[in-house]
Design an enzyme around this catalytic site. Structure first.
Site, mmCIF file in Angstrom:
data_model
loop_
_atom_site.group_PDB
_atom_site.id
_atom_site.type_symbol
_atom_site.label_atom_id
_atom_site.label_comp_id
_atom_site.label_asym_id
_atom_site.label_seq_id
_atom_site.Cartn_x
_atom_site.Cartn_y
_atom_site.Cartn_z
ATOM 1 N N LYS A 80 3.249 3.641 -7.484
ATOM 2 C CA LYS A 80 3.694 2.509 -6.679
ATOM 3 C C LYS A 80 3.963 1.313 -7.589
ATOM 4 O O LYS A 80 3.226 1.082 -8.566
ATOM 5 C CB LYS A 80 2.595 2.185 -5.662
ATOM 6 C CG LYS A 80 2.942 1.140 -4.617
ATOM 7 C CD LYS A 80 1.789 1.039 -3.618
ATOM 8 C CE LYS A 80 2.052 0.061 -2.505
ATOM 9 N NZ LYS A 80 0.942 0.051 -1.507
ATOM 10 N N SER A 155 2.165 0.431 2.974
ATOM 11 C CA SER A 155 3.177 -0.119 2.082
ATOM 12 C C SER A 155 3.606 0.840 0.969
ATOM 13 O O SER A 155 4.558 0.569 0.239
ATOM 14 C CB SER A 155 2.657 -1.417 1.451
ATOM 15 O OG SER A 155 1.491 -1.185 0.680
ATOM 16 N N SER A 179 -2.175 1.557 3.824
ATOM 17 C CA SER A 179 -0.942 1.751 3.062
ATOM 18 C C SER A 179 -0.825 3.073 2.321
ATOM 19 O O SER A 179 0.251 3.407 1.834
ATOM 20 C CB SER A 179 -0.761 0.600 2.073
ATOM 21 O OG SER A 179 -0.491 -0.601 2.760
#
Length: 438
Positions: A80, A155, A179
């Site tokens: 990420k 996310s 997330s």
């Protein structure tokens, strides 16, 4: 080689150890797939081909010498875009950090590299990690594997997409309110949220430091356990002989079962029945100490990012800007009082669930929403975002590790939660549950 793109990470590692898979060819297959696949630029903010090839060559040398560092040596992972990567931009999905290039790797990325994993690149995410939907008009919005018109969940949106579409063997994301678990659930993957404080956060762009956690998104519980071990520089727990017989599991009825969309309810019911058939004793219970107010998240997030945001608010996605500014007017006294109340609620929750091996609930009460409507309807965006994070946020507020598993119903995940710092126990339960759900 196309088969490699759908294999579990540990299976790839076994192939490397046995000499059937060349880590260099494996890395190239993934880099080529990312470049060719239409989801590639929607999943990856940027790839790191030079690094990936160098790490793959080193792994190939160790494989030939019989000195592999572990079960994931030579296996390609995505990261990420809030994990610092030396010499490569880390922008956390926001123009506020455009052009930010760290000098060193985040600690977990460095530890994973020491375990031999290959870094393919950095994946797209909700802006500054402050949304469960995965919609990001500022950078890119990956699609859901089950509906190309829908968002993938956030996310860690690109993290889940990279695995679901065969563009990484596993992914590393973060989870502050859901997330890791939400995108894992919506893309029929396994997602592990760890207990806050159990993995090093050095070099990770923060959102709410008291709630921020890290964790893997993977194709199996065993892969999640192996990736968790690699990023934490530890040994993975043995999952051999994991069994549900005699376990006592609570179905959390407080809030978590309200207003479920039909496929989610069907998947959850199917999952609970499967656990019961494998010997789990299922009991239903309500726990009064389940807070839902997001005031602590917004207040802390705004405190962390206020100066950067207010210096250039116009570059932000308006919905994310509004979420941050939702914490602007929370007073210090209100913040302290809310934390004192939360600490009391955590004690009540742990007492109420102490007799159970795990608590189970649907990962997310809704299916992934339509991207176009989220972009055009602000009220819909806000309502769907809160609903998306409703169930997962319980684990963050209560300080619990959580493991989301696919149920066989598309985008309908089942979430297991255990007490703080019991990731090994959770993964063993998850391995047994995974077999039951298969």
């Amino acid at each position: 080689m196309n088969d490699w793109l759908r294999m579990e990470a540990l299976a790839l590692g076994r192939g490397i150890a046995a000499g059937r898979i060349d880590p260099v060819e494996l890395a190239e297959a993934h880099l080529e797939a990312i470049a060719a696949h239409p989801v590639g630029p929607l999943a990856y903010a940027r790839t790191t081909p030079g690094r990936a090839r160098a790490e793959a060559r080193a792994a190939a040398g160790r494989a030939r010498a019989g000195t592999l560092r572990g079960p994931l040596d030579g296996v390609p992972l995505s990261w990420k875009d809030l994990f610092d990567s030396a010499g490569v931009a880390t922008e956390a999905g926001t123009r506020l950090l455009a052009g930010r290039v760290p000098e060193r790797d985040a600690r977990v990325l460095a530890d994973a590299g020491a375990a031999g994993t290959v870094c393919l690149g950095k994946t797209h995410m909700s802006e500054l990690a402050f949304s469960g939907l995965g919609l990001n008009p500022v950078t890119a919005t990956p699609p859901c594997i089950n509906d190309e018109r829908a968002v993938s969940g956030g996310s860690s949106s690109g993290a889940a997409a990279s695995v679901a579409f065969g563009l990484a063997a596993g992914a590393v994301g973060s989870d502050t309110g859901g997330s890791v678990r939400v995108p894992a659930a919506w893309n029929d993957l396994v997602g592990l949220k760890t207990t806050a404080g159990t993995l090093p956060m050095a070099g990770v762009v923060p959102l709410c430091p008291r709630f921020d956690t890290l964790g893997p998104i993977a194709r199996s519980v065993a892969d999640a356990a192996a990736i968790h071990a690699a990023i934490g520089a530890r040994r993975a727990p043995s999952l051999e002989g994991a069994d549900l017989s005699g376990t006592r599991i609570m179905v959390l009825e407080t809030v978590a079962l309200d207003d479920l969309e039909r496929p989610v309810a069907e998947g959850f019911d199917r999952g609970v029945r499967a656990l019961e058939r494998r010997g789990a004793r299922i009991e239903r219970g309500a726990v009064a100490a389940v807070p839902l107010s997001p005031v602590l998240f917004a207040a802390e997030a705004y405190g962390v990012w206020r100066d950067a945001i207010e210096a250039d608010p116009d570059v932000m996605f308006p919905e994310i800007l509004a979420r941050f500014r939702g914490g602007r007017d929370v007073t210090a006294a209100e913040f302290v009082a809310a934390w004192r109340r939360l600490e009391a609620l955590r004690a009540e929750y742990r007492a109420a669930t102490a007799g159970y091996d795990a608590v189970v609930l649907p990962t997310c009460p809704i299916l992934p929403p339509d991207r176009a409507r989220l972009e055009s309807d602000s009220a819909y965006y806000a309502e769907r975002n809160l609903m998306t994070l409703r169930n997962t946020r319980i684990g963050n507020l209560m300080g619990l590790p959580g493991l989301s598993l696919p149920t066989g119903i598309p985008s309908a995940g089942l979430l297991l939660q255990t007490p703080p710092r019991t990731e090994a126990r959770l993964l063993r339960l998850g391995a047994a549950a995974e077999r039951a759900l298969a």
